[in-house]
Design an enzyme around this catalytic site. Sequence first.
Site, PDB file in Angstrom:
ATOM      1  N   PRO A 240       5.339   4.727  -0.767  1.00 48.64           N
ATOM      2  CA  PRO A 240       6.249   4.641   0.285  1.00 48.64           C
ATOM      3  C   PRO A 240       5.779   3.880   1.691  1.00 48.64           C
ATOM      4  O   PRO A 240       4.587   3.832   1.907  1.00 48.64           O
ATOM      5  CB  PRO A 240       6.309   6.263   0.621  1.00 48.64           C
ATOM      6  CG  PRO A 240       6.157   6.806  -0.863  1.00 48.64           C
ATOM      7  CD  PRO A 240       4.974   6.026  -1.199  1.00 48.64           C
ATOM      8  N   CYS A 241       6.734   3.497   2.294  1.00 50.32           N
ATOM      9  CA  CYS A 241       6.478   2.384   3.486  1.00 50.32           C
ATOM     10  C   CYS A 241       7.069   2.713   4.676  1.00 50.32           C
ATOM     11  O   CYS A 241       6.841   1.930   5.617  1.00 50.32           O
ATOM     12  CB  CYS A 241       6.840   1.184   2.926  1.00 50.32           C
ATOM     13  SG  CYS A 241       8.913   1.092   2.842  1.00 50.32           S
ATOM     14  N   PRO A 242       7.627   3.775   5.040  1.00 53.58           N
ATOM     15  CA  PRO A 242       8.218   3.962   6.484  1.00 53.58           C
ATOM     16  C   PRO A 242       7.134   4.124   7.739  1.00 53.58           C
ATOM     17  O   PRO A 242       7.526   3.422   8.640  1.00 53.58           O
ATOM     18  CB  PRO A 242       8.599   5.594   6.595  1.00 53.58           C
ATOM     19  CG  PRO A 242       9.045   6.003   5.056  1.00 53.58           C
ATOM     20  CD  PRO A 242       7.997   5.202   4.188  1.00 53.58           C
TER      21      PRO A 242
ATOM     22  N   TYR B 243       4.935   1.755   7.727  1.00 53.58           N
ATOM     23  CA  TYR B 243       4.581   0.450   7.995  1.00 53.58           C
ATOM     24  C   TYR B 243       5.561  -0.447   8.705  1.00 53.58           C
ATOM     25  O   TYR B 243       5.669  -1.697   9.104  1.00 53.58           O
ATOM     26  CB  TYR B 243       4.090  -0.272   6.651  1.00 53.58           C
ATOM     27  CG  TYR B 243       2.965   0.344   5.783  1.00 53.58           C
ATOM     28  CD1 TYR B 243       1.684   0.606   6.471  1.00 53.58           C
ATOM     29  CD2 TYR B 243       2.884   0.682   4.511  1.00 53.58           C
ATOM     30  CE1 TYR B 243       0.769   1.251   5.768  1.00 53.58           C
ATOM     31  CE2 TYR B 243       1.820   1.128   3.879  1.00 53.58           C
ATOM     32  CZ  TYR B 243       0.715   1.434   4.580  1.00 53.58           C
ATOM     33  OH  TYR B 243      -0.319   2.273   3.679  1.00 53.58           O
TER      34      TYR B 243
END
Length: 426
Positions: free
Chosen positions: A160-162, A164
């Site tokens: 998951p990337c929120p 970044y």
Amino acid sequence: MTSELTIKLEQKGRAKYKPASDYKIEDVQKVLLQKIIEENSKIPDVNIDSDYLANIQYQQNKVNVLSLFSGCGGLDLGFELAGLAAVIGEDAAMAAFANRDTFDAVRENSIFHTIYTNDLFNEANESYAMNFPRDHFQHGIDIRKVRNFPKSDLVIGGFPCPGYSVGGPRLIDDERNFLYLHFIRAITQAKPAIFIAENVKGMLTLGKGEVIRQITDDFSAAGYRVQYQLLNSRDYGVPQLRERVFIVGVRNDIAFDYHYPQATHGGNLQPFVTLNDAIGDLKDYPGPLYTGSYSSMYMSRNRKKRWDEQSFTIQASGRQAPLHPGGLPMEHIGTDQWQFPNGEAHHRRLSVKEIARIQTFPDWFTFSDGGNLDASENSRVDKQYKQIGNAVPVLLAKAVATPIAQWAVTYLQQREQQNSQQLMLF
């Protein structure tokens, strides 16, 4: 965590906080080390659902794949397709891919065989189960609660990337930034020959580059030669401007040098695939779509591409979906202000089917909406937008997977000739 390590301002912004901009690299390092300790402390002493390990369905003549943060399966489908093309040929694989029955008849020939998937998103897990063979174990629990992972030849996933994302608050100590540690924990147990991890472009600049350095160092410490590269999906036949980082690790004892795929579209190559190419035939029958007003944030920039262009990045939200290219373009009327020249009624968001096409899913691929008939249509279709927007475009995944598939076919042939008795590929 103490306040001096938070690397954020106690000031409301687009999200809960705004990130500080005057921090030092040493401060970032302290945050990362502290969060790594905290994240490792969350690993359970007892594995949940540990009985599944005895029932993993390995195939000796395949590359056995462990899939993390699987979602609805965009990355997995691209790998499966690349593995099929490596065996039966590119043209035959792509022709079969267009039809579910035809693809199902040949997909077992793929060099890649998924044995395990993990994701928390219920509807995404349902979609995965509807579109892939049922010979894998699907773990629908928090990866932080999985103590033991099965052995495998290849580990893939987009953690998951929120935390970044350049569109989000960009907080260095966002706990979501540290789920990669559980990806590393999985590879230390699975001991794959190769792993592929996908993430957003923003991870390259977060913490002045210290975050990506820490991540690659941690992967390297697990015993892998690690590299990363930013790829744009439109360079590989995807009708979308979508830049993503692919981290590739090859175990130190494996004699294989991974090379990122060369672009196949643009410049003197094949023409970029346009919105008209991808969704032009859906003008009159787009299918379900998210409806409703547009927020001031949405109207702060242009959201509409022309038919002869590629789409903006497909996001994991129906409300934030790009506009359909039909009709008049948006007008720029001031700083961070755009408008519809002829009113909202003449504009709409891209539909579920259209964004799936833009993410290069085949039309036969179905997406669960949760089946809650009491929920509003917007609520149901938003679950589909989320799955599709979170996925890796299938053809981009195929391009990344192709060098591995081609090498693995040769390796398996050599091993078969040697009549190896090993259960696992590597």
